[in-house]
Design a protein around this motif. Structure first.
Motif, mmCIF file in Angstrom:
data_model
loop_
_atom_site.group_PDB
_atom_site.id
_atom_site.type_symbol
_atom_site.label_atom_id
_atom_site.label_comp_id
_atom_site.label_asym_id
_atom_site.label_seq_id
_atom_site.Cartn_x
_atom_site.Cartn_y
_atom_site.Cartn_z
ATOM 1 N N ALA A 23 -6.457 13.069 -10.388
ATOM 2 C CA ALA A 23 -6.731 11.971 -9.739
ATOM 3 C C ALA A 23 -5.719 11.345 -8.923
ATOM 4 O O ALA A 23 -5.851 10.770 -8.028
ATOM 5 N N VAL A 24 -4.310 11.864 -9.341
ATOM 6 C CA VAL A 24 -3.184 11.371 -8.335
ATOM 7 C C VAL A 24 -3.465 11.959 -6.936
ATOM 8 O O VAL A 24 -2.527 11.617 -6.017
ATOM 9 N N ASP A 25 -4.163 12.993 -6.794
ATOM 10 C CA ASP A 25 -4.124 13.798 -5.616
ATOM 11 C C ASP A 25 -5.422 13.478 -4.780
ATOM 12 O O ASP A 25 -5.723 14.001 -3.836
ATOM 13 N N ASP A 26 -6.157 12.103 -5.219
ATOM 14 C CA ASP A 26 -7.442 11.907 -4.435
ATOM 15 C C ASP A 26 -7.070 11.944 -2.905
ATOM 16 O O ASP A 26 -7.869 12.703 -1.917
ATOM 17 N N GLU A 27 -6.230 11.259 -2.584
ATOM 18 C CA GLU A 27 -6.010 11.050 -1.206
ATOM 19 C C GLU A 27 -5.662 12.408 -0.341
ATOM 20 O O GLU A 27 -6.076 12.640 0.974
ATOM 21 N N ARG A 28 -4.571 13.024 -0.969
ATOM 22 C CA ARG A 28 -4.299 14.519 -0.187
ATOM 23 C C ARG A 28 -5.578 15.401 -0.172
ATOM 24 O O ARG A 28 -5.806 15.951 0.845
#
Length: 175
Positions: free
Chosen positions: A94-99
């Motif tokens: 979830a912490v990598d959504d934007e990437r």
């Protein structure tokens, strides 16, 4: 926003008829079967306005990876039974959504002008799911998709997206 229920099944090739028969009893959504028998996720069900439908699909045999999803991008005409459908599920923290979305957009921007591209939808899980993102893209034929993937700039953009994915081409076998 509409919720989608997407459920991917790990089905051995000799059990195709059994899964299709089980799906026909519940008739939820559209049932896709992978063109290749070595695809990890050989069957996928995509259903709109999904709330309450999970129970029906939970009765189907075989390992299922299901979740409720929201559409985060759509262009062209991704729905339809003509041609071939690319379904690609991604394992993304979830912490990598934007990437992830930035990398996915780079690939989509290269694929969308190619001959045979008909449209795509990118879905993100709204709750905990094995696959945080699911991309569903329609192509006029498996050949057109294969040609696009061979272009060096597309190969490079795909390689630069550092997330585990399970892509396969599918045909609609029931709706």
């Amino acid at each position: 926003a509409m919720a989608w229920l997407i459920c991917a099944f790990e089905v051995p090739p000799e059990a195709d008829r059994e899964l299709i028969a089980a799906w026909e009893r519940v008739r939820v959504g559209v049932l896709y079967r992978a063109l290749r028998t070595d695809a990890k996720l050989r069957f996928v069900v995509v259903a709109d306005s999904a709330r309450g439908r999970e129970d029906a699909l939970a009765e189907l045999p075989f390992g299922a990876h299901s979740g409720l999803y929201e559409t985060v991008h759509e262009d062209g005409a991704p729905a339809g039974i003509e041609g071939a459908t690319l379904i690609n599920v991604f394992e993304v923290p979830a912490v990598d959504d934007e990437r992830f979305v930035a990398g996915w957009r780079r690939v989509r921007d290269l694929l969308s002008p190619q001959r045979g591209y008909l449209g795509t939808q990118l879905h993100r899980a709204v709750d905990d799911a094995d696959y945080r993102f699911v991309n569903i893209a329609r192509w006029s034929s498996p050949l057109m998709f294969a040609r696009a993937l061979k272009l060096p700039e597309i190969t490079e953009a795909v390689a630069a997206t550092p997330f585990v994915s399970h892509p396969a081409l599918y045909l609609v076998v029931g709706e």
